[in-house]
Write a protein that holds these residues in place. Structure first.
Motif, PDB file in Angstrom:
ATOM      1  N   THR A   1      30.742  42.592  51.349  1.00  0.00           N
ATOM      2  CA  THR A   1      31.909  43.345  52.171  1.00  0.00           C
ATOM      3  C   THR A   1      33.070  43.209  51.310  1.00  0.00           C
ATOM      4  O   THR A   1      33.416  42.422  50.597  1.00  0.00           O
ATOM      5  CB  THR A   1      31.973  42.631  53.418  1.00  0.00           C
ATOM      6  N   ARG A   2      34.010  44.077  51.840  1.00  0.00           N
ATOM      7  CA  ARG A   2      35.495  44.100  51.139  1.00  0.00           C
ATOM      8  C   ARG A   2      36.203  42.660  51.449  1.00  0.00           C
ATOM      9  O   ARG A   2      36.697  42.137  50.467  1.00  0.00           O
ATOM     10  CB  ARG A   2      36.255  45.271  51.681  1.00  0.00           C
ATOM     11  N   GLU A   3      36.148  42.047  52.480  1.00  0.00           N
ATOM     12  CA  GLU A   3      36.658  40.817  52.652  1.00  0.00           C
ATOM     13  C   GLU A   3      35.868  39.622  51.864  1.00  0.00           C
ATOM     14  O   GLU A   3      36.696  38.774  51.391  1.00  0.00           O
ATOM     15  CB  GLU A   3      36.430  40.193  54.256  1.00  0.00           C
TER      16      GLU A   3
ATOM     17  N   LEU B   1      41.569  45.488  44.055  1.00  0.00           N
ATOM     18  CA  LEU B   1      40.216  45.375  44.405  1.00  0.00           C
ATOM     19  C   LEU B   1      39.698  46.706  44.686  1.00  0.00           C
ATOM     20  O   LEU B   1      39.940  47.495  45.650  1.00  0.00           O
ATOM     21  CB  LEU B   1      39.932  44.594  45.308  1.00  0.00           C
ATOM     22  N   CYS B   2      38.986  47.375  43.793  1.00  0.00           N
ATOM     23  CA  CYS B   2      38.122  48.738  43.883  1.00  0.00           C
ATOM     24  C   CYS B   2      36.916  48.483  43.989  1.00  0.00           C
ATOM     25  O   CYS B   2      35.995  47.812  43.127  1.00  0.00           O
ATOM     26  CB  CYS B   2      38.554  49.558  42.809  1.00  0.00           C
ATOM     27  N   PRO B   3      36.103  49.278  44.792  1.00  0.00           N
ATOM     28  CA  PRO B   3      34.708  49.479  44.723  1.00  0.00           C
ATOM     29  C   PRO B   3      34.148  49.914  43.460  1.00  0.00           C
ATOM     30  O   PRO B   3      34.830  51.122  42.874  1.00  0.00           O
ATOM     31  CB  PRO B   3      34.187  50.474  45.969  1.00  0.00           C
TER      32      PRO B   3
ATOM     33  N   ARG C   1      27.362  45.169  46.999  1.00  0.00           N
ATOM     34  CA  ARG C   1      28.188  45.954  46.402  1.00  0.00           C
ATOM     35  C   ARG C   1      29.072  45.178  44.942  1.00  0.00           C
ATOM     36  O   ARG C   1      29.389  44.260  45.368  1.00  0.00           O
ATOM     37  CB  ARG C   1      29.289  46.670  47.425  1.00  0.00           C
TER      38      ARG C   1
ATOM     39  N   TRP D   1      32.596  45.227  42.724  1.00  0.00           N
ATOM     40  CA  TRP D   1      33.978  45.420  42.934  1.00  0.00           C
ATOM     41  C   TRP D   1      34.733  45.036  41.699  1.00  0.00           C
ATOM     42  O   TRP D   1      34.421  44.119  41.116  1.00  0.00           O
ATOM     43  CB  TRP D   1      34.499  44.512  43.956  1.00  0.00           C
TER      44      TRP D   1
ATOM     45  N   ALA E   1      34.579  40.174  48.815  1.00  0.00           N
ATOM     46  CA  ALA E   1      34.986  40.389  47.566  1.00  0.00           C
ATOM     47  C   ALA E   1      36.318  40.011  47.181  1.00  0.00           C
ATOM     48  O   ALA E   1      36.535  39.423  46.277  1.00  0.00           O
ATOM     49  CB  ALA E   1      34.924  41.938  47.378  1.00  0.00           C
ATOM     50  N   LEU E   2      37.112  40.115  48.273  1.00  0.00           N
ATOM     51  CA  LEU E   2      38.479  39.847  48.162  1.00  0.00           C
ATOM     52  C   LEU E   2      38.850  38.202  48.072  1.00  0.00           C
ATOM     53  O   LEU E   2      39.421  37.716  47.130  1.00  0.00           O
ATOM     54  CB  LEU E   2      39.511  40.388  49.484  1.00  0.00           C
TER      55      LEU E   2
END
Length: 85
Positions: A45-47, A66-68, A21, A23, A49-50
């Motif tokens: 994953t969000r993690e 942080l935004c998709p 994905r 971000w 990406a962060l």
């Protein structure tokens, strides 16, 4: 200075990676500043990406948003009456 190169002056609609994905990163350098866009990362994953976002912006940011990418809407003067406000 605007870039009139045909290679760079176009909209990219294809995703960067087929399995991860995208971000978008926004930061502010102090609590009184509005967030500004500083780039993007691709991660599954969000993690993840962060973690990549923190590496990207370093310690310069007071806040990191942080935004998709598929949930961020971009509007321009051509697509909205932004200049009439």
């Amino acid at each position: 200075m605007p870039n009139d190169s045909p290679e760079l002056n176009h909209e990219v609609t294809a995703p960067r990676a087929g399995t991860a994905r995208e971000w978008e990163l926004f930061v502010s350098e102090d609590a009184t500043e509005s967030p500004r866009h500083v780039g993007s990362v691709t991660a599954p994953t969000r993690e993840a990406a962060l973690e990549r976002a923190e590496l990207h912006v370093g310690r310069d940011a007071a806040t990191l948003w942080l935004c998709p990418a598929d949930e961020v809407t971009r509007r321009t003067a051509e697509t909205a009456a932004l200049s009439n406000r």
